[in-house]
Design a protein around this motif. Structure first.
Motif, short mmCIF file in Angstrom:
data_model
loop_
_atom_site.label_atom_id
_atom_site.label_comp_id
_atom_site.label_asym_id
_atom_site.label_seq_id
_atom_site.Cartn_x
_atom_site.Cartn_y
_atom_site.Cartn_z
N LEU A 30 43.18 40.97 50.80
CA LEU A 30 42.94 41.78 49.18
C LEU A 30 44.07 42.50 48.89
N THR A 31 45.02 42.98 49.70
CA THR A 31 46.37 43.66 49.27
C THR A 31 47.17 42.59 48.52
N LEU A 32 47.27 41.36 49.11
CA LEU A 32 48.19 40.36 48.37
C LEU A 32 47.47 39.95 46.97
N LEU A 33 45.89 39.87 46.82
CA LEU A 33 45.50 39.68 45.67
C LEU A 33 45.79 40.69 44.76
N VAL A 34 45.63 42.01 45.03
CA VAL A 34 45.95 43.07 44.31
C VAL A 34 47.33 42.94 43.69
N VAL A 35 48.37 42.96 44.49
CA VAL A 35 49.74 42.67 44.21
C VAL A 35 49.92 41.55 43.30
N GLY A 36 49.47 40.33 43.59
CA GLY A 36 49.61 39.25 42.76
C GLY A 36 49.00 39.31 41.32
N VAL A 37 47.78 40.10 41.22
CA VAL A 37 47.27 40.39 40.09
C VAL A 37 48.12 41.14 39.06
N VAL A 38 48.36 42.30 39.74
CA VAL A 38 49.13 43.36 38.91
C VAL A 38 50.56 42.71 38.57
N ALA A 39 51.15 42.09 39.59
CA ALA A 39 52.62 41.59 39.32
C ALA A 39 52.25 40.45 38.26
N ALA A 40 51.37 39.84 38.19
CA ALA A 40 51.28 38.59 37.10
C ALA A 40 50.94 39.23 35.62
N ARG A 41 50.23 40.24 35.72
CA ARG A 41 50.18 41.14 34.32
C ARG A 41 51.18 41.82 33.79
N ARG A 42 51.97 42.31 34.57
CA ARG A 42 53.10 43.19 34.34
C ARG A 42 54.24 42.11 34.18
#
Length: 105
Positions: A30-42
């Motif tokens: 879940l942590t990797l998923l959140v980091v991945g989504v946030v980083a991909a959006r920003r």
């Protein structure tokens, strides 16, 4: 994955599991998923797909290499790199598709 890295033994069956509990693995994913989504959006989505697997594999390798006497941590590192790379590509592709679909035409 965390501080709890001891194997668990079921007293009834003597079955050994571990060293990590399911909640540790779920939390990591879940942590990797959140980091991945946030980083991909920003930032650039596919740059995220390159950086995230390499950095996670490096962190995993440092821990695994220090605890492994057999030398098989290298095989694990390749598998971790491949798994996180595929997962990262899927996450950034979904984020990019959603961002493209939301853009005004």
């Amino acid at each position: 994955m965390g501080w709890d890295d001891e194997y668990q033994v079921d007293p009834a069956t003597n079955e050994v599991s571990g060293p990590y509990e399911a909640w540790q693995v779920v939390g990591c994913v879940l942590t990797l998923l959140v980091v991945g989504v946030v980083a991909a959006r920003r930032w650039r989505p596919f740059g995220t797909a390159l950086v995230l697997p390499v950095s996670f594999t490096l962190a995993w390798s440092v821990t695994a290499a220090s605890e492994d006497d057999s030398g098989l941590w290298g095989v694990g590192a390749v598998l971790v790199l491949l798994g996180t790379a595929v997962a990262s590509l899927v996450v950034v592709a979904v984020v990019a598709a959603i961002a493209t679909a939301r853009e005004p035409r």
